[in-house]
Design a protein around this motif. Structure first.
Motif, mmCIF file in Angstrom:
data_model
loop_
_atom_site.group_PDB
_atom_site.id
_atom_site.type_symbol
_atom_site.label_atom_id
_atom_site.label_comp_id
_atom_site.label_asym_id
_atom_site.label_seq_id
_atom_site.Cartn_x
_atom_site.Cartn_y
_atom_site.Cartn_z
ATOM 1 N N GLN A 77 0.829 -1.212 0.000
ATOM 2 C CA GLN A 77 0.000 0.000 0.000
ATOM 3 C C GLN A 77 0.865 1.264 0.000
ATOM 4 O O GLN A 77 0.383 2.360 0.242
ATOM 5 N N ASP A 78 2.152 1.103 -0.286
ATOM 6 C CA ASP A 78 3.117 2.211 -0.314
ATOM 7 C C ASP A 78 3.309 2.845 1.057
ATOM 8 O O ASP A 78 3.493 4.050 1.182
ATOM 9 N N ARG A 79 3.267 2.033 2.110
ATOM 10 C CA ARG A 79 3.573 2.524 3.453
ATOM 11 C C ARG A 79 5.003 2.123 3.809
ATOM 12 O O ARG A 79 5.387 0.970 3.615
ATOM 13 N N ALA A 80 5.747 3.087 4.339
ATOM 14 C CA ALA A 80 7.114 2.806 4.795
ATOM 15 C C ALA A 80 7.072 2.405 6.264
ATOM 16 O O ALA A 80 6.228 2.880 7.025
ATOM 17 N N VAL A 81 7.992 1.530 6.678
ATOM 18 C CA VAL A 81 7.967 1.011 8.038
ATOM 19 C C VAL A 81 9.342 1.117 8.691
ATOM 20 O O VAL A 81 10.371 0.923 8.030
ATOM 21 N N LEU A 82 9.351 1.443 9.969
ATOM 22 C CA LEU A 82 10.530 1.345 10.816
ATOM 23 C C LEU A 82 10.154 0.457 11.994
ATOM 24 O O LEU A 82 9.053 0.549 12.520
ATOM 25 N N ARG A 83 11.089 -0.410 12.421
ATOM 26 C CA ARG A 83 10.817 -1.325 13.529
ATOM 27 C C ARG A 83 11.875 -1.127 14.606
ATOM 28 O O ARG A 83 13.068 -1.012 14.315
ATOM 29 N N TYR A 84 11.406 -1.113 15.868
ATOM 30 C CA TYR A 84 12.318 -0.891 16.984
ATOM 31 C C TYR A 84 12.046 -1.875 18.114
ATOM 32 O O TYR A 84 10.914 -2.320 18.315
ATOM 33 N N THR A 85 13.114 -2.193 18.844
ATOM 34 C CA THR A 85 13.037 -3.114 19.969
ATOM 35 C C THR A 85 13.218 -2.352 21.287
ATOM 36 O O THR A 85 13.511 -1.150 21.304
ATOM 37 N N HIS A 86 13.067 -3.068 22.375
ATOM 38 C CA HIS A 86 13.283 -2.487 23.703
ATOM 39 C C HIS A 86 14.690 -1.907 23.812
ATOM 40 O O HIS A 86 14.889 -0.806 24.369
ATOM 41 N N LYS A 87 15.676 -2.603 23.275
ATOM 42 C CA LYS A 87 17.061 -2.124 23.330
ATOM 43 C C LYS A 87 17.204 -0.805 22.574
ATOM 44 O O LYS A 87 17.894 0.115 23.024
ATOM 45 N N ASP A 88 16.546 -0.693 21.421
ATOM 46 C CA ASP A 88 16.596 0.557 20.663
ATOM 47 C C ASP A 88 16.059 1.719 21.488
ATOM 48 O O ASP A 88 16.665 2.799 21.551
ATOM 49 N N LEU A 89 14.916 1.498 22.124
ATOM 50 C CA LEU A 89 14.248 2.584 22.840
ATOM 51 C C LEU A 89 14.980 2.994 24.109
ATOM 52 O O LEU A 89 14.928 4.154 24.513
ATOM 53 N N THR A 90 15.668 2.041 24.745
ATOM 54 C CA THR A 90 16.346 2.350 26.010
ATOM 55 C C THR A 90 17.794 2.784 25.819
ATOM 56 O O THR A 90 18.293 3.625 26.566
ATOM 57 N N GLU A 91 18.481 2.235 24.811
ATOM 58 C CA GLU A 91 19.915 2.484 24.666
ATOM 59 C C GLU A 91 20.257 3.501 23.580
ATOM 60 O O GLU A 91 21.320 4.112 23.620
ATOM 61 N N ARG A 92 19.388 3.696 22.597
ATOM 62 C CA ARG A 92 19.698 4.665 21.544
ATOM 63 C C ARG A 92 18.451 5.431 21.096
ATOM 64 O O ARG A 92 18.088 5.422 19.910
ATOM 65 N N PRO A 93 17.778 6.092 22.037
ATOM 66 C CA PRO A 93 16.569 6.827 21.677
ATOM 67 C C PRO A 93 16.802 7.945 20.669
ATOM 68 O O PRO A 93 15.937 8.233 19.839
ATOM 69 N N GLN A 94 17.994 8.584 20.727
ATOM 70 C CA GLN A 94 18.271 9.672 19.784
ATOM 71 C C GLN A 94 18.391 9.145 18.367
ATOM 72 O O GLN A 94 17.975 9.806 17.404
ATOM 73 N N VAL A 95 18.947 7.945 18.224
ATOM 74 C CA VAL A 95 19.032 7.325 16.891
ATOM 75 C C VAL A 95 17.629 7.042 16.369
ATOM 76 O O VAL A 95 17.325 7.281 15.193
#
Length: 344
Positions: A292-310
């Motif tokens: 449907q032409d939707r772009a996606v990004l996926r994040y894990t608990h580690k992403d949210l806690t260790e690299r939120p700025q990224v």
């Protein structure tokens, strides 16, 4: 057992009410069984024990001290709930498990097993060993609940109000979403307790009021702790719709959806994305949405806690790129303002 032996164990047996020590022991054991293996001195006396009875059981190794004036049956396994029960018994009949310990009882994020109780300010002020004691001028029936029908604790709405004076805003945000998403307390009930307890000048209530006002009753609350953690990361950029229902092959929900730029984020935790069937459904959903032409990004608990700025930078970069592709001036301006330092 003879009358003399009974007296040595501290049992008074008047002529009109001769209760054998064995009968008293059974009554105490039954009470201890429902209280995770502990009883208080007050409770034992109310059942009929007199001077010397408790010391007799301690000397014989049948009981061991759990707190001042609280005893554990030696055969009972030591557990966290038992320690919380002992803390309440030691602090008096109106004491309730509260704050971090109450959060632990409800399985809320950030809960701790260290005994923590709240008592009415007018009551006796006693701090048992290893117990954090709070006082309050207002502890109504509406703020209490019985865990396992025996352990008194503050309920989730009161927990949230109490913790507003303890937690930083981001952690309070996560706690509010965890309570609301699990339907442990309704938005209306929390607002009611805020109104009643807010007159007592508790710290942090303004922050909690603002957080509650930012939530709607129609799906504005993230459905998981990961989504709660994600919210402050994207707080100052164009806002997504959380838990957005879409149709892509079948009815589905997106964790965070930016409809105007046709982009969404999925937050992957083992609790709600584990298992072969769930994994396959995630793949099917993602493929259907990409078609449907939707772009996606996926994040894990580690992403949210260790690299939120990224995480934030990636979301802004993708959002800006999608807005530029679509030539939407107002949307482009909003995404450009989110981070002027990023290259065009």
């Amino acid at each position: 057992m003879s009358y003399r032996a009974g007296m040595l164990c501290g049992v008074t047996q008047p002529a009109d009410d001769r209760r054998p020590p064995a009968s008293l022991d059974r009554a105490i054991v039954r009470l201890a069984e429902v209280q995770y293996g502990v009883v208080s001195r007050t409770q034992v006396k109310e059942l009929g024990a007199q001077r010397g009875f408790i010391q007799c059981r301690l000397d014989r190794g049948l009981w061991v001290p759990a707190q001042e004036g609280v005893y554990r049956m030696v055969s009972a396994q030591v557990t966290t709930r038992q320690k919380l029960m002992a803390a309440c018994l030691a602090c008096g009949k109106d004491a309730v498990v509260s704050h971090y310990a109450a959060m632990w009882l409800f399985g809320l994020p950030g809960g701790r097993t260290v005994p923590e109780v709240t008592v009415p300010r007018a009551g006796p002020r006693y701090t048992p060993a290893g117990v954090v004691v709070h006082t309050t001028t207002k502890l109504e029936a509406a703020d209490r609940v019985l865990i396992d029908a025996v352990l008194p604790a503050t309920n989730p709405a009161r927990i949230l109000v109490d913790m507003s004076g303890v937690l930083a805003e981001d952690a309070l945000d996560v706690l509010a979403d965890a309570i609301l998403s699990r339907d442990l307390a309704r938005h209306s009930r929390i607002a009611w307790r805020l109104e009643v307890l807010g007159r007592k000048g508790l710290r942090g209530l303004q922050t909690l009021r603002a957080l509650m006002e930012a939530r709607s009753d129609e799906g504005g609350v993230p459905a998981s702790v990961l989504e709660s953690m994600f919210r402050p990361i994207v707080r100052d950029i164009p806002q997504p719709t959380f838990n957005h229902r879409v149709v892509a092959g079948k009815d589905r929900r997106l964790d965070a959806d930016w409809e105007d730029v046709s982009m969404f984020c999925e937050l992957d935790g083992w609790d709600n994305h584990s298992g072969r069937a769930r994994f396959q459904d995630d793949i099917d959903r993602q493929n259907a949405l990409i078609l449907q032409d939707r772009a996606v990004l996926r994040y894990t608990h580690k992403d949210l806690t260790e690299r939120p700025q990224v995480v934030r930078t990636q979301v802004v970069t993708l959002g800006r790129g999608r807005a530029l592709q679509r030539g939407m001036p107002e949307v482009i301006d909003a995404w450009m303002a989110a981070d002027p330092q990023l290259p065009d």
